[in-house]
Enzyme design. Structure first.
Site, PDB file in Angstrom:
ATOM      1  N   ASN A 189      -6.087  -2.858   1.737  1.00 23.93           N
ATOM      2  CA  ASN A 189      -6.060  -4.307   1.916  1.00 23.93           C
ATOM      3  C   ASN A 189      -7.496  -4.807   1.984  1.00 23.93           C
ATOM      4  O   ASN A 189      -8.374  -4.112   2.483  1.00 23.93           O
ATOM      5  CB  ASN A 189      -5.342  -4.690   3.213  1.00 23.93           C
ATOM      6  CG  ASN A 189      -3.845  -4.559   3.116  1.00 23.93           C
ATOM      7  OD1 ASN A 189      -3.275  -4.493   2.028  1.00 23.93           O
ATOM      8  ND2 ASN A 189      -3.194  -4.520   4.260  1.00 23.93           N
ATOM      9  N   ARG A 219       0.836  -1.213   0.000  1.00 19.06           N
ATOM     10  CA  ARG A 219       0.000   0.000   0.000  1.00 19.06           C
ATOM     11  C   ARG A 219       0.866   1.256   0.000  1.00 19.06           C
ATOM     12  O   ARG A 219       0.601   2.198  -0.753  1.00 19.06           O
ATOM     13  CB  ARG A 219      -0.956   0.016   1.190  1.00 19.06           C
ATOM     14  CG  ARG A 219      -2.089  -0.999   1.059  1.00 19.06           C
ATOM     15  CD  ARG A 219      -2.952  -1.036   2.289  1.00 19.06           C
ATOM     16  NE  ARG A 219      -2.116  -1.422   3.430  1.00 19.06           N
ATOM     17  CZ  ARG A 219      -2.405  -1.136   4.687  1.00 19.06           C
ATOM     18  NH1 ARG A 219      -3.492  -0.459   4.999  1.00 19.06           N
ATOM     19  NH2 ARG A 219      -1.620  -1.531   5.666  1.00 19.06           N
TER      20      ARG A 219
END
Length: 92
Positions: free
Chosen positions: A37, A19
């Site tokens: 996620n 990320r």
């Protein structure tokens, strides 16, 4: 021309800085959107901006950061959300 794509990244992609690295890459490319996620172990990316830059993000997401192991990348057209930044979102 502004386009949007939704990417779903499968493999060993959580717990490897995916990320964070996605945010850096999106900012480098001048893209807007988000990354998060998912509870199923995948990473979801919504990227919008210049078509060439979005395609570059797709290419990057196919391998991700150095510690990731991308097994599969699902790509779908996205809906332009009019976001003015690129951020990490809470897990879904």
């Amino acid at each position: 021309m502004t386009v949007a794509k939704r990417l779903l990244v499968h493999g060993h992609v959580q717990g490897v800085g995916f990320r964070f690295a996605t945010c850096l890459e999106a900012k480098r490319l001048g893209l807007y959107g988000w990354v998060r996620n998912r509870h199923d172990g995948t990473v979801e990316i919504h990227a919008e901006g210049n078509a060439n830059a979005v395609d570059e993000m797709v290419d990057w997401a196919s391998h991700g950061p150095p510690n990731a192991n991308v097994a599969r990348l699902d790509i779908q057209p996205g809906v332009i959300e009019g976001i003015d930044t690129f951020t990490e979102r809470a897990s879904n």
